[in-house]
Write an enzyme that holds these catalytic residues in place. Structure first.
Site, mmCIF file in Angstrom:
data_model
loop_
_atom_site.group_PDB
_atom_site.id
_atom_site.type_symbol
_atom_site.label_atom_id
_atom_site.label_comp_id
_atom_site.label_asym_id
_atom_site.label_seq_id
_atom_site.Cartn_x
_atom_site.Cartn_y
_atom_site.Cartn_z
ATOM 1 C CG ASP A 258 2.092 2.522 2.758
ATOM 2 O OD1 ASP A 258 1.195 2.269 1.558
ATOM 3 O OD2 ASP A 258 2.270 2.798 3.480
ATOM 4 C CG ASP B 265 -0.861 -1.983 2.227
ATOM 5 O OD1 ASP B 265 -0.402 -2.729 1.838
ATOM 6 O OD2 ASP B 265 -0.910 -0.675 1.965
#
Length: 180
Positions: A131, A145
């Site tokens: 991330d 995401d």
């Protein structure tokens, strides 16, 4: 027995039905490519925990997540891989039987597929998801995401705009309670 003349040549599928698979797979491939490329760049050029630029409210921060959204189910990689395959099957069914007939549906569902596959690739290859998009007071996330979140909004809006609605009740001509 029917002759070829009686049945006629097979009618070609409408252009729209041929376009659906291309839109579905194309949008999935674009999301996977953007997701994996952006994660690869972050892993190559940033150390884990590094943030760039400093002092900005929205920035890049290289973090990894062994769990699901918001860090739940930490270190449950096998379970998350299994549930992703269940999710992929559900996405396929959603593609086959969309809630509304509009060209935005295969694109959106393809983006959902791409998001699921993008994070699945990280889980299988690395055992964790990379991330890097960091907002204050919000867990870091990635392109996959983002794609899934955007798709949920698009599908909800699309369903509200394009889904078939039941016909309105016919006006029975009642004068109402006041008799007028």
């Amino acid at each position: 027995m029917r002759t070829a003349e009686a049945t006629g040549p097979p009618t070609p599928a409408p252009a729209r039905s041929r376009l659906r698979p291309a839109l579905f797979l194309g949008s999935a491939l674009v999301v996977v490519a953007l997701d994996q490329a952006s994660k690869g760049l972050v892993r190559t050029f940033m150390d884990r925990g590094e943030t760039w630029p400093d002092g900005w409210p929205v920035r890049l921060q290289h973090v990894t997540n062994t769990g699901a959204a918001f860090g739940i189910l930490k270190d449950q990689t096998g379970f998350l891989i299994l549930t992703t395959f269940v999710g992929l099957f559900a996405i396929y069914l959603y593609y086959r039987y969309p809630p509304f007939d509009h060209l935005v549906a295969p694109i959106a569902i393809g983006m959902m597929l791409g998001g699921a596959v993008g994070n699945l690739v990280d889980r299988v290859r690395l055992g964790r998801v990379t991330d890097f998009i960091d907002f204050p007071y919000w867990p870091s996330f990635n392109v996959a995401d983002s794609s899934v979140v955007v798709v949920i909004g698009v599908l909800l809006a699309g369903y509200a705009l394009f889904a078939e609605r039941p016909p309105a009740k016919a006006d029975r001509g009642d004068a109402g309670a006041d008799g007028g």
